[in-house]
Design an enzyme around this catalytic site. Structure first.
Site, mmCIF file in Angstrom:
data_model
loop_
_atom_site.group_PDB
_atom_site.id
_atom_site.type_symbol
_atom_site.label_atom_id
_atom_site.label_comp_id
_atom_site.label_asym_id
_atom_site.label_seq_id
_atom_site.Cartn_x
_atom_site.Cartn_y
_atom_site.Cartn_z
ATOM 1 N N CYS A 146 28.544 43.325 34.950
ATOM 2 C CA CYS A 146 28.281 42.423 36.077
ATOM 3 C C CYS A 146 27.914 43.195 37.339
ATOM 4 C CB CYS A 146 29.508 41.551 36.320
ATOM 5 S SG CYS A 146 31.071 42.465 36.243
ATOM 6 N N HIS A 226 33.474 39.620 42.554
ATOM 7 C CA HIS A 226 33.406 40.911 43.254
ATOM 8 C C HIS A 226 32.672 40.726 44.583
ATOM 9 C CE1 HIS A 226 34.376 42.496 39.323
ATOM 10 N NE2 HIS A 226 33.166 42.355 38.837
HETATM 11 N N1 LIG Z 1 34.836 39.280 31.907
HETATM 12 C C1 LIG Z 1 33.837 39.672 32.676
HETATM 13 O O1 LIG Z 1 33.815 39.379 33.869
HETATM 14 C C2 LIG Z 1 32.700 40.461 32.113
HETATM 15 C C3 LIG Z 1 31.549 40.573 32.870
HETATM 16 C C4 LIG Z 1 30.448 41.260 32.356
HETATM 17 C C5 LIG Z 1 30.537 41.874 31.126
HETATM 18 N N2 LIG Z 1 31.700 41.784 30.408
HETATM 19 C C6 LIG Z 1 31.726 42.443 29.097
HETATM 20 O O2 LIG Z 1 31.575 41.448 28.086
HETATM 21 C C7 LIG Z 1 32.294 41.838 26.906
HETATM 22 C C8 LIG Z 1 33.293 40.751 26.572
HETATM 23 O O3 LIG Z 1 34.186 40.613 27.657
HETATM 24 P P1 LIG Z 1 35.008 39.274 27.896
HETATM 25 O O4 LIG Z 1 35.544 39.368 29.272
HETATM 26 O O5 LIG Z 1 34.215 38.105 27.496
HETATM 27 O O6 LIG Z 1 36.201 39.473 26.868
HETATM 28 P P2 LIG Z 1 37.249 38.373 26.370
HETATM 29 O O7 LIG Z 1 38.479 39.124 26.019
HETATM 30 O O8 LIG Z 1 37.324 37.243 27.306
HETATM 31 O O9 LIG Z 1 36.593 37.827 25.027
HETATM 32 C C9 LIG Z 1 36.479 38.583 23.873
HETATM 33 C C10 LIG Z 1 36.565 37.645 22.682
HETATM 34 O O10 LIG Z 1 36.284 38.411 21.506
HETATM 35 C C11 LIG Z 1 37.201 38.005 20.483
HETATM 36 N N3 LIG Z 1 37.160 38.999 19.401
HETATM 37 C C12 LIG Z 1 36.246 39.004 18.410
HETATM 38 N N4 LIG Z 1 36.462 40.025 17.582
HETATM 39 C C13 LIG Z 1 37.518 40.692 18.029
HETATM 40 C C14 LIG Z 1 38.195 41.809 17.561
HETATM 41 N N5 LIG Z 1 37.806 42.487 16.463
HETATM 42 N N6 LIG Z 1 39.265 42.220 18.263
HETATM 43 C C15 LIG Z 1 39.656 41.553 19.380
HETATM 44 N N7 LIG Z 1 39.023 40.474 19.872
HETATM 45 C C16 LIG Z 1 37.959 40.039 19.194
HETATM 46 C C17 LIG Z 1 38.489 37.761 21.253
HETATM 47 O O11 LIG Z 1 39.383 36.952 20.536
HETATM 48 C C18 LIG Z 1 37.953 37.044 22.496
HETATM 49 O O12 LIG Z 1 37.849 35.640 22.306
HETATM 50 C C19 LIG Z 1 32.900 43.211 27.232
HETATM 51 O O13 LIG Z 1 31.975 44.197 26.861
HETATM 52 C C20 LIG Z 1 33.006 43.173 28.753
HETATM 53 O O14 LIG Z 1 33.047 44.454 29.327
HETATM 54 C C21 LIG Z 1 32.777 41.076 30.860
#
Ligand SMILES: NC(=O)c1ccc[n+]([C@@H]2O[C@H](COP(=O)([O-])OP(=O)(O)OC[C@H]3O[C@@H](n4cnc5c(N)ncnc54)[C@H](O)[C@@H]3O)[C@@H](O)[C@H]2O)c1
Length: 348
Positions: A146, A226
Protein backbone atom coordinates in the site's frame (compact mmCIF):
# COMPACT_ATOMS: atom_id res chain seq x y z
CA UNK A 1 -7.56 -19.00 -22.24
CA UNK A 2 -10.76 -17.30 -21.20
CA UNK A 3 -14.04 -19.07 -20.49
CA UNK A 4 -16.82 -19.51 -23.09
CA UNK A 5 -18.27 -16.15 -22.12
CA UNK A 6 -14.92 -14.57 -22.99
CA UNK A 7 -14.28 -13.52 -19.39
CA UNK A 8 -10.92 -13.93 -17.66
CA UNK A 9 -11.35 -16.64 -15.02
CA UNK A 10 -9.97 -15.67 -11.62
CA UNK A 11 -9.20 -17.53 -8.40
CA UNK A 12 -8.42 -15.69 -5.16
CA UNK A 13 -6.23 -17.56 -2.68
CA UNK A 14 -6.60 -16.04 0.80
CA UNK A 15 -9.90 -14.36 1.62
CA UNK A 16 -8.65 -11.81 4.16
CA UNK A 17 -8.40 -8.02 4.16
CA UNK A 18 -7.07 -7.85 0.60
CA UNK A 19 -8.52 -11.07 -0.84
CA UNK A 20 -12.14 -10.26 -0.07
CA UNK A 21 -11.77 -6.81 -1.65
CA UNK A 22 -10.10 -8.27 -4.74
CA UNK A 23 -12.91 -10.81 -5.11
CA UNK A 24 -15.59 -8.10 -4.94
CA UNK A 25 -13.67 -5.85 -7.34
CA UNK A 26 -13.26 -8.68 -9.88
CA UNK A 27 -16.99 -9.35 -9.64
CA UNK A 28 -17.62 -5.71 -10.70
CA UNK A 29 -15.58 -6.00 -13.94
CA UNK A 30 -17.35 -6.96 -17.17
CA UNK A 31 -14.32 -8.80 -18.59
CA UNK A 32 -13.46 -11.12 -15.69
CA UNK A 33 -15.19 -13.35 -13.18
CA UNK A 34 -14.48 -15.18 -9.94
CA UNK A 35 -14.29 -18.97 -10.27
CA UNK A 36 -13.72 -19.44 -6.56
CA UNK A 37 -11.87 -18.40 -3.45
CA UNK A 38 -9.55 -20.50 -1.29
CA UNK A 39 -8.78 -20.22 2.41
CA UNK A 40 -7.98 -22.36 5.44
CA UNK A 41 -10.35 -20.82 7.99
CA UNK A 42 -13.87 -21.68 9.10
CA UNK A 43 -14.95 -18.38 10.65
CA UNK A 44 -17.52 -15.69 9.83
CA UNK A 45 -15.38 -14.25 7.05
CA UNK A 46 -15.57 -17.44 5.03
CA UNK A 47 -19.29 -17.80 5.73
CA UNK A 48 -19.72 -14.36 4.15
CA UNK A 49 -17.87 -15.54 1.03
CA UNK A 50 -20.29 -18.47 0.69
CA UNK A 51 -23.26 -16.17 1.25
CA UNK A 52 -22.02 -14.01 -1.61
CA UNK A 53 -22.10 -17.09 -3.82
CA UNK A 54 -18.35 -17.60 -4.20
CA UNK A 55 -17.27 -21.24 -4.52
CA UNK A 56 -14.95 -22.21 -1.67
CA UNK A 57 -11.77 -24.30 -1.93
CA UNK A 58 -9.30 -25.44 0.75
CA UNK A 59 -6.03 -23.53 0.37
CA UNK A 60 -4.13 -26.30 2.09
CA UNK A 61 -5.11 -29.93 1.38
CA UNK A 62 -5.06 -30.90 5.08
CA UNK A 63 -7.65 -28.22 5.87
CA UNK A 64 -10.26 -29.71 3.52
CA UNK A 65 -11.56 -32.21 6.10
CA UNK A 66 -11.57 -29.62 8.89
CA UNK A 67 -13.57 -27.25 6.71
CA UNK A 68 -16.04 -29.98 5.70
CA UNK A 69 -16.46 -31.07 9.34
CA UNK A 70 -17.18 -27.46 10.30
CA UNK A 71 -20.13 -27.64 7.89
CA UNK A 72 -18.63 -25.76 4.96
CA UNK A 73 -19.44 -26.86 1.45
CA UNK A 74 -16.11 -26.93 -0.33
CA UNK A 75 -15.64 -27.46 -4.04
CA UNK A 76 -12.17 -28.99 -3.76
CA UNK A 77 -8.61 -28.06 -2.85
CA UNK A 78 -6.38 -25.33 -4.27
CA UNK A 79 -5.16 -27.45 -7.20
CA UNK A 80 -8.77 -28.00 -8.28
CA UNK A 81 -9.31 -24.25 -8.32
CA UNK A 82 -6.05 -23.65 -10.16
CA UNK A 83 -7.07 -26.03 -12.96
CA UNK A 84 -10.08 -23.84 -13.70
CA UNK A 85 -8.56 -20.36 -13.73
CA UNK A 86 -6.53 -18.14 -16.03
CA UNK A 87 -5.06 -16.09 -13.18
CA UNK A 88 -4.81 -16.69 -9.44
CA UNK A 89 -4.46 -13.71 -7.12
CA UNK A 90 -2.54 -14.77 -4.03
CA UNK A 91 -3.67 -12.77 -0.99
CA UNK A 92 -2.32 -15.07 1.71
CA UNK A 93 -0.21 -13.71 4.58
CA UNK A 94 3.37 -12.56 3.98
CA UNK A 95 5.79 -15.28 2.80
CA UNK A 96 3.07 -17.87 2.13
CA UNK A 97 2.60 -16.39 -1.34
CA UNK A 98 6.26 -17.13 -2.14
CA UNK A 99 5.72 -20.81 -1.29
CA UNK A 100 2.47 -20.93 -3.27
CA UNK A 101 4.28 -19.47 -6.29
CA UNK A 102 6.02 -22.82 -6.83
CA UNK A 103 2.64 -24.52 -7.01
CA UNK A 104 1.22 -21.98 -9.44
CA UNK A 105 4.26 -22.37 -11.71
CA UNK A 106 4.02 -26.15 -11.60
CA UNK A 107 0.42 -26.02 -12.78
CA UNK A 108 1.19 -23.34 -15.37
CA UNK A 109 -1.22 -20.77 -13.94
CA UNK A 110 -0.48 -17.07 -14.19
CA UNK A 111 -0.32 -15.46 -10.75
CA UNK A 112 -0.19 -12.22 -8.80
CA UNK A 113 1.31 -11.93 -5.32
CA UNK A 114 0.83 -9.00 -2.98
CA UNK A 115 3.27 -6.59 -1.35
CA UNK A 116 4.14 -8.84 1.58
CA UNK A 117 6.25 -10.87 -0.86
CA UNK A 118 9.66 -9.88 -2.16
CA UNK A 119 10.26 -8.56 -5.69
CA UNK A 120 12.28 -11.70 -6.48
CA UNK A 121 9.21 -13.96 -6.14
CA UNK A 122 8.01 -12.78 -9.56
CA UNK A 123 10.88 -10.59 -10.83
CA UNK A 124 8.36 -7.86 -11.66
CA UNK A 125 6.73 -5.24 -9.43
CA UNK A 126 3.51 -3.58 -10.48
CA UNK A 127 1.97 -0.13 -10.20
CA UNK A 128 -0.34 0.52 -13.14
CA UNK A 129 0.87 4.00 -14.05
CA UNK A 130 4.54 3.04 -13.89
CA UNK A 131 5.05 -0.60 -14.91
CA UNK A 132 1.93 -1.93 -16.66
CA UNK A 133 3.67 -2.49 -19.97
CA UNK A 134 6.40 -4.61 -18.40
CA UNK A 135 3.75 -6.99 -17.04
CA UNK A 136 1.92 -7.54 -20.33
CA UNK A 137 1.95 -11.25 -21.16
CA UNK A 138 4.16 -12.21 -18.19
CA UNK A 139 3.44 -15.29 -16.09
CA UNK A 140 3.42 -13.35 -12.83
CA UNK A 141 3.81 -10.02 -11.12
CA UNK A 142 3.79 -8.56 -7.61
CA UNK A 143 1.41 -5.73 -6.73
CA UNK A 144 3.56 -3.70 -4.34
CA UNK A 145 2.48 -2.75 -0.83
CA UNK A 146 0.00 0.00 0.00
CA UNK A 147 2.69 2.52 0.96
CA UNK A 148 4.86 1.72 -2.03
CA UNK A 149 1.87 2.01 -4.39
CA UNK A 150 1.19 5.53 -3.11
CA UNK A 151 4.85 6.53 -3.40
CA UNK A 152 5.09 5.33 -7.00
CA UNK A 153 1.75 6.85 -8.03
CA UNK A 154 2.61 10.31 -6.73
CA UNK A 155 6.26 10.39 -7.82
CA UNK A 156 5.35 9.04 -11.28
CA UNK A 157 2.93 11.95 -11.68
CA UNK A 158 5.71 14.43 -10.85
CA UNK A 159 8.18 12.57 -13.05
CA UNK A 160 5.81 12.58 -16.05
CA UNK A 161 5.52 16.35 -15.71
CA UNK A 162 9.32 16.68 -15.72
CA UNK A 163 9.23 17.99 -12.16
CA UNK A 164 10.91 15.29 -10.10
CA UNK A 165 14.52 15.38 -8.94
CA UNK A 166 14.45 13.62 -5.59
CA UNK A 167 11.89 12.87 -2.89
CA UNK A 168 12.17 12.37 0.86
CA UNK A 169 9.17 11.15 2.80
CA UNK A 170 8.06 10.30 6.33
CA UNK A 171 5.45 7.55 6.49
CA UNK A 172 3.20 7.30 9.54
CA UNK A 173 1.91 3.76 9.37
CA UNK A 174 -1.28 2.42 10.94
CA UNK A 175 -0.50 -0.11 13.67
CA UNK A 176 -2.84 -2.89 12.58
CA UNK A 177 -5.97 -3.44 10.49
CA UNK A 178 -9.30 -2.37 12.09
CA UNK A 179 -10.90 -5.81 12.17
CA UNK A 180 -7.89 -7.27 14.02
CA UNK A 181 -7.32 -4.42 16.48
CA UNK A 182 -8.56 -6.52 19.42
CA UNK A 183 -5.60 -8.86 18.86
CA UNK A 184 -2.73 -6.41 19.14
CA UNK A 185 -1.21 -3.15 17.96
CA UNK A 186 0.63 -0.40 19.78
CA UNK A 187 -0.83 2.07 22.29
CA UNK A 188 0.57 5.24 23.84
CA UNK A 189 3.73 5.15 21.80
CA UNK A 190 5.24 5.75 18.34
CA UNK A 191 7.66 3.19 16.93
CA UNK A 192 10.19 4.22 14.28
CA UNK A 193 11.23 1.53 11.80
CA UNK A 194 14.70 0.36 12.73
CA UNK A 195 16.50 1.50 9.59
CA UNK A 196 16.69 4.44 7.21
CA UNK A 197 15.72 4.21 4.44
CA UNK A 198 12.70 2.23 5.57
CA UNK A 199 11.91 -0.57 3.12
CA UNK A 200 9.30 1.37 1.09
CA UNK A 201 11.88 3.64 -0.66
CA UNK A 202 13.96 0.75 -2.05
CA UNK A 203 10.70 -1.09 -2.79
CA UNK A 204 9.50 1.81 -4.98
CA UNK A 205 12.76 1.44 -6.92
CA UNK A 206 11.83 -2.16 -7.80
CA UNK A 207 9.00 -0.61 -9.83
CA UNK A 208 11.00 2.34 -11.16
CA UNK A 209 14.77 2.14 -10.55
CA UNK A 210 15.15 5.80 -11.64
CA UNK A 211 13.32 7.16 -8.59
CA UNK A 212 15.63 8.99 -6.17
CA UNK A 213 13.59 8.38 -3.04
CA UNK A 214 14.31 7.94 0.68
CA UNK A 215 11.66 7.04 3.25
CA UNK A 216 11.53 7.05 7.04
CA UNK A 217 8.66 5.08 8.60
CA UNK A 218 7.00 5.36 12.00
CA UNK A 219 4.30 3.07 13.36
CA UNK A 220 1.47 5.05 15.02
CA UNK A 221 -1.31 3.94 17.42
CA UNK A 222 -4.33 4.00 15.12
CA UNK A 223 -5.89 1.65 12.57
CA UNK A 224 -7.64 3.70 9.87
CA UNK A 225 -4.95 4.46 7.31
CA UNK A 226 -1.40 5.72 6.73
CA UNK A 227 -0.39 9.38 6.53
CA UNK A 228 2.65 10.46 4.46
CA UNK A 229 4.47 13.79 4.51
CA UNK A 230 6.86 14.57 1.65
CA UNK A 231 9.58 17.04 0.82
CA UNK A 232 10.45 16.95 -2.88
CA UNK A 233 13.34 18.61 -4.69
CA UNK A 234 11.89 19.61 -8.04
CA UNK A 235 13.83 19.51 -11.31
CA UNK A 236 13.14 23.23 -11.82
CA UNK A 237 11.48 26.23 -10.23
CA UNK A 238 7.74 25.65 -10.38
CA UNK A 239 4.47 27.14 -9.22
CA UNK A 240 1.97 25.48 -6.92
CA UNK A 241 -0.34 25.17 -9.92
CA UNK A 242 2.36 23.25 -11.88
CA UNK A 243 2.60 20.67 -9.09
CA UNK A 244 -1.16 20.43 -8.67
CA UNK A 245 -1.56 19.91 -12.43
CA UNK A 246 0.98 17.09 -12.28
CA UNK A 247 -0.98 15.32 -9.54
CA UNK A 248 -4.25 16.01 -11.33
CA UNK A 249 -2.91 14.07 -14.32
CA UNK A 250 -3.22 10.86 -12.27
CA UNK A 251 -6.73 9.47 -11.98
CA UNK A 252 -5.63 7.69 -8.81
CA UNK A 253 -4.47 10.75 -6.92
CA UNK A 254 -7.51 12.59 -5.53
CA UNK A 255 -6.99 16.21 -4.54
CA UNK A 256 -8.88 17.02 -1.37
CA UNK A 257 -9.12 20.21 0.67
CA UNK A 258 -8.90 21.01 4.35
CA UNK A 259 -11.22 23.92 3.62
CA UNK A 260 -13.96 21.35 2.88
CA UNK A 261 -13.60 20.08 6.44
CA UNK A 262 -11.50 17.10 5.35
CA UNK A 263 -8.95 17.80 8.03
CA UNK A 264 -8.04 14.30 9.20
CA UNK A 265 -8.05 10.64 8.20
CA UNK A 266 -11.36 9.87 9.89
CA UNK A 267 -13.19 12.65 8.01
CA UNK A 268 -11.99 11.24 4.68
CA UNK A 269 -13.13 7.75 5.70
CA UNK A 270 -16.51 9.23 6.58
CA UNK A 271 -16.68 10.82 3.12
CA UNK A 272 -16.06 7.39 1.57
CA UNK A 273 -18.90 5.97 3.66
CA UNK A 274 -21.22 8.79 2.64
CA UNK A 275 -20.31 8.22 -1.01
CA UNK A 276 -21.37 4.59 -0.61
CA UNK A 277 -17.97 3.18 -1.42
CA UNK A 278 -17.77 -0.57 -0.62
CA UNK A 279 -16.37 -0.97 2.92
CA UNK A 280 -15.75 2.84 2.98
CA UNK A 281 -12.74 2.17 0.77
CA UNK A 282 -10.55 4.98 -0.57
CA UNK A 283 -8.79 3.61 -3.66
CA UNK A 284 -7.04 6.89 -4.48
CA UNK A 285 -4.15 8.62 -2.77
CA UNK A 286 -5.98 11.51 -1.04
CA UNK A 287 -3.60 14.49 -1.26
CA UNK A 288 -4.34 17.85 0.41
CA UNK A 289 -4.36 20.49 -2.32
CA UNK A 290 -4.58 23.45 0.05
CA UNK A 291 -1.76 22.15 2.24
CA UNK A 292 0.59 21.66 -0.71
CA UNK A 293 3.34 24.29 -0.61
CA UNK A 294 5.88 25.11 -3.30
CA UNK A 295 8.92 27.28 -2.63
CA UNK A 296 11.04 27.87 -5.70
CA UNK A 297 12.19 24.35 -6.64
CA UNK A 298 10.90 22.51 -3.57
CA UNK A 299 7.45 21.01 -2.96
CA UNK A 300 5.97 19.93 0.37
CA UNK A 301 2.78 17.93 0.71
CA UNK A 302 0.88 15.32 2.72
CA UNK A 303 -1.56 12.58 1.81
CA UNK A 304 -3.62 9.68 3.15
CA UNK A 305 -3.22 6.06 2.06
CA UNK A 306 -6.10 3.67 2.76
CA UNK A 307 -3.91 0.62 3.16
CA UNK A 308 -6.77 -1.85 2.82
CA UNK A 309 -7.99 -0.41 -0.47
CA UNK A 310 -5.27 1.27 -2.53
CA UNK A 311 -3.88 -1.94 -4.06
CA UNK A 312 -7.27 -3.20 -5.26
CA UNK A 313 -7.44 -1.25 -8.56
CA UNK A 314 -3.80 -2.09 -9.24
CA UNK A 315 -4.57 -5.79 -8.78
CA UNK A 316 -7.40 -5.59 -11.33
CA UNK A 317 -5.08 -3.88 -13.82
CA UNK A 318 -2.35 -6.45 -13.13
CA UNK A 319 -4.81 -9.22 -14.10
CA UNK A 320 -5.48 -7.57 -17.47
CA UNK A 321 -1.76 -7.00 -18.05
CA UNK A 322 -0.76 -10.62 -17.37
CA UNK A 323 -3.41 -12.01 -19.69
CA UNK A 324 -2.38 -9.51 -22.39
CA UNK A 325 -6.08 -8.84 -22.85
CA UNK A 326 -5.51 -5.10 -22.59
CA UNK A 327 -2.07 -3.96 -23.63
CA UNK A 328 -2.37 -0.27 -22.69
CA UNK A 329 -2.33 0.88 -19.07
CA UNK A 330 -4.65 3.80 -19.79
CA UNK A 331 -7.39 1.57 -21.21
CA UNK A 332 -7.25 -0.91 -18.36
CA UNK A 333 -7.13 1.83 -15.73
CA UNK A 334 -10.12 3.60 -17.25
CA UNK A 335 -12.12 0.35 -17.17
CA UNK A 336 -11.11 -0.38 -13.58
CA UNK A 337 -11.78 3.19 -12.47
CA UNK A 338 -15.20 3.11 -14.06
CA UNK A 339 -16.16 -0.18 -12.41
CA UNK A 340 -14.94 0.93 -8.96
CA UNK A 341 -16.18 4.53 -9.08
CA UNK A 342 -12.68 6.02 -9.02
CA UNK A 343 -12.52 9.65 -10.13
CA UNK A 344 -15.88 10.58 -8.66
CA UNK A 345 -14.86 12.41 -5.48
CA UNK A 346 -17.16 15.43 -5.36
CA UNK A 347 -14.39 17.53 -3.85
CA UNK A 348 -12.22 17.36 -6.98
N1 LIG B 1 -3.71 -5.48 5.14
C1 LIG B 1 -3.23 -4.51 4.38
O1 LIG B 1 -3.46 -3.34 4.66
C2 LIG B 1 -2.41 -4.82 3.17
C3 LIG B 1 -2.19 -3.80 2.26
C4 LIG B 1 -1.48 -4.06 1.09
C5 LIG B 1 -0.94 -5.31 0.89
N2 LIG B 1 -1.13 -6.30 1.82
C6 LIG B 1 -0.54 -7.61 1.54
O2 LIG B 1 -1.58 -8.48 1.09
C7 LIG B 1 -1.29 -9.83 1.50
C8 LIG B 1 -2.45 -10.33 2.33
O3 LIG B 1 -2.58 -9.51 3.47
P1 LIG B 1 -3.94 -9.40 4.27
O4 LIG B 1 -3.81 -8.21 5.15
O5 LIG B 1 -5.09 -9.50 3.36
O6 LIG B 1 -3.86 -10.70 5.17
P2 LIG B 1 -5.05 -11.38 6.01
O7 LIG B 1 -4.38 -12.08 7.14
O8 LIG B 1 -6.13 -10.42 6.28
O9 LIG B 1 -5.63 -12.47 5.01
C9 LIG B 1 -4.93 -13.61 4.63
C10 LIG B 1 -5.93 -14.72 4.37
O10 LIG B 1 -5.21 -15.83 3.83
C11 LIG B 1 -5.72 -17.02 4.44
N3 LIG B 1 -4.79 -18.12 4.16
C12 LIG B 1 -4.79 -18.85 3.02
N4 LIG B 1 -3.82 -19.77 3.06
C13 LIG B 1 -3.19 -19.65 4.22
C14 LIG B 1 -2.14 -20.34 4.80
N5 LIG B 1 -1.50 -21.35 4.17
N6 LIG B 1 -1.75 -19.97 6.03
C15 LIG B 1 -2.38 -18.94 6.66
N7 LIG B 1 -3.39 -18.24 6.14
C16 LIG B 1 -3.81 -18.59 4.92
C17 LIG B 1 -6.00 -16.59 5.87
O11 LIG B 1 -6.89 -17.46 6.52
C18 LIG B 1 -6.62 -15.21 5.64
O12 LIG B 1 -8.02 -15.27 5.44
C19 LIG B 1 0.06 -9.76 2.22
O13 LIG B 1 1.08 -9.95 1.27
C20 LIG B 1 0.10 -8.32 2.71
O14 LIG B 1 1.40 -7.86 2.95
C21 LIG B 1 -1.87 -6.09 2.95
Amino acid sequence: MAGQDGKIRIGVNGYGVIGKRVADAVARQDDMKIVGIADIETDWRIKTALQKGFKLFASVDERADVMRKAGFEISGVLDDLLREVNVVVDCTPKRIGAKNAERYRKLGVKFIVQGGEKHEVTGHSFVAEASYLGAVGRDSTRVVSCNTTSVVRTLTALKRAGLLRRARGTLMRRATDPWESHKGGIMNTLVPEDEIPSHQGPDAQTVDPELDVVTIAVKVPETLAHLHTWSVQLARKASKEDVIEAFRSSSRVALIRMSDGLTALNTIKELMADMGRPRDDLYEVALWEDLLTVRSDEAFYAYMVDNQAIVIPETIDAIRALTGRTREADISMAKTNDALGIGTLFVQ
